[in-house]
Scaffold this motif. Structure first.
Motif, short mmCIF file in Angstrom:
data_model
loop_
_atom_site.label_atom_id
_atom_site.label_comp_id
_atom_site.label_asym_id
_atom_site.label_seq_id
_atom_site.Cartn_x
_atom_site.Cartn_y
_atom_site.Cartn_z
N GLU A 179 0.83 -1.20 0.00
CA GLU A 179 0.00 0.00 0.00
C GLU A 179 0.87 1.26 0.00
O GLU A 179 0.58 2.24 -0.68
CB GLU A 179 -0.93 0.00 1.22
N ALA A 180 1.98 1.22 0.74
CA ALA A 180 2.90 2.36 0.78
C ALA A 180 3.49 2.62 -0.60
O ALA A 180 3.60 3.76 -1.04
CB ALA A 180 4.01 2.11 1.79
N ILE A 181 3.84 1.54 -1.32
CA ILE A 181 4.39 1.68 -2.67
C ILE A 181 3.35 2.30 -3.60
O ILE A 181 3.65 3.19 -4.40
CB ILE A 181 4.88 0.32 -3.20
N LYS A 182 2.09 1.85 -3.49
CA LYS A 182 1.02 2.40 -4.34
C LYS A 182 0.84 3.90 -4.09
O LYS A 182 0.75 4.68 -5.04
CB LYS A 182 -0.29 1.67 -4.05
N LYS A 185 9.64 0.11 -9.78
CA LYS A 185 10.96 -0.21 -9.22
C LYS A 185 11.47 0.92 -8.33
O LYS A 185 11.93 0.68 -7.21
CB LYS A 185 11.95 -0.47 -10.35
N GLU A 186 11.37 2.16 -8.82
CA GLU A 186 11.85 3.30 -8.05
C GLU A 186 11.04 3.46 -6.76
O GLU A 186 11.59 3.75 -5.69
CB GLU A 186 11.79 4.59 -8.86
N ALA A 187 9.73 3.27 -6.87
CA ALA A 187 8.87 3.41 -5.68
C ALA A 187 9.22 2.34 -4.65
O ALA A 187 9.32 2.62 -3.46
CB ALA A 187 7.40 3.31 -6.07
N LYS A 188 9.40 1.10 -5.12
CA LYS A 188 9.73 0.01 -4.21
C LYS A 188 11.06 0.27 -3.51
O LYS A 188 11.17 0.10 -2.29
CB LYS A 188 9.82 -1.30 -5.00
N GLU A 189 12.05 0.74 -4.25
CA GLU A 189 13.36 1.04 -3.65
C GLU A 189 13.25 2.16 -2.62
O GLU A 189 13.85 2.09 -1.54
CB GLU A 189 14.37 1.39 -4.74
N SER A 190 12.48 3.19 -2.95
CA SER A 190 12.33 4.32 -2.02
C SER A 190 11.61 3.90 -0.75
O SER A 190 12.01 4.28 0.35
CB SER A 190 11.57 5.46 -2.70
N VAL A 191 10.55 3.12 -0.91
CA VAL A 191 9.78 2.67 0.26
C VAL A 191 10.65 1.75 1.12
O VAL A 191 10.62 1.83 2.34
CB VAL A 191 8.47 1.99 -0.18
N GLU A 192 11.44 0.90 0.50
CA GLU A 192 12.30 0.01 1.27
C GLU A 192 13.36 0.79 2.04
O GLU A 192 13.75 0.41 3.14
CB GLU A 192 12.95 -1.03 0.35
N ARG A 193 13.81 1.90 1.48
CA ARG A 193 14.78 2.74 2.19
C ARG A 193 14.14 3.39 3.41
O ARG A 193 14.80 3.66 4.40
CB ARG A 193 15.36 3.81 1.27
N MET A 194 12.83 3.65 3.32
CA MET A 194 12.11 4.25 4.45
C MET A 194 12.00 3.27 5.61
O MET A 194 11.98 3.67 6.76
CB MET A 194 10.71 4.68 4.04
#
Length: 91
Positions: free
Chosen positions: A67-70, A81-90
């Protein structure tokens, strides 16, 4: 010996004044860049303090990564891909 000490103090004083002057110039340049960036963000209709990004952070804290990625993708318009990487960094 007193003259050598005086010279060291004088050189130290000049060095400190020089460094403070450079820091002051850098501070003024950074302030100008920040003002310009604020104007660009305003022009684009974006804000630096996006409450929706707080929502993304809350979703990450709650373990709702998908949900955070969406939400992140909706806010930023980036790819999966960019969203997933950013959310994982959070997280």
């Amino acid at each position: 010996m007193d003259i050598v000490g005086f010279v060291f103090v004088l050189v130290g004083f000049v060095a400190v004044v020089s460094i403070e002057s450079r820091i002051s110039r850098v501070d003024r340049r950074v302030a100008r860049v920040e003002r310009k960036l604020d104007l660009v963000l305003d022009h684009l209709g974006l804000s630096g303090d996006d409450d929706r990004m707080n929502e993304v952070a809350a979703l990450v804290r709650d373990g709702k990564k998908i949900e955070a990625i969406k939400v992140y993708r909706k806010i930023t318009g980036v790819g999966l891909k960019e969203a997933k990487e950013s959310v994982e960094r959070m997280g």
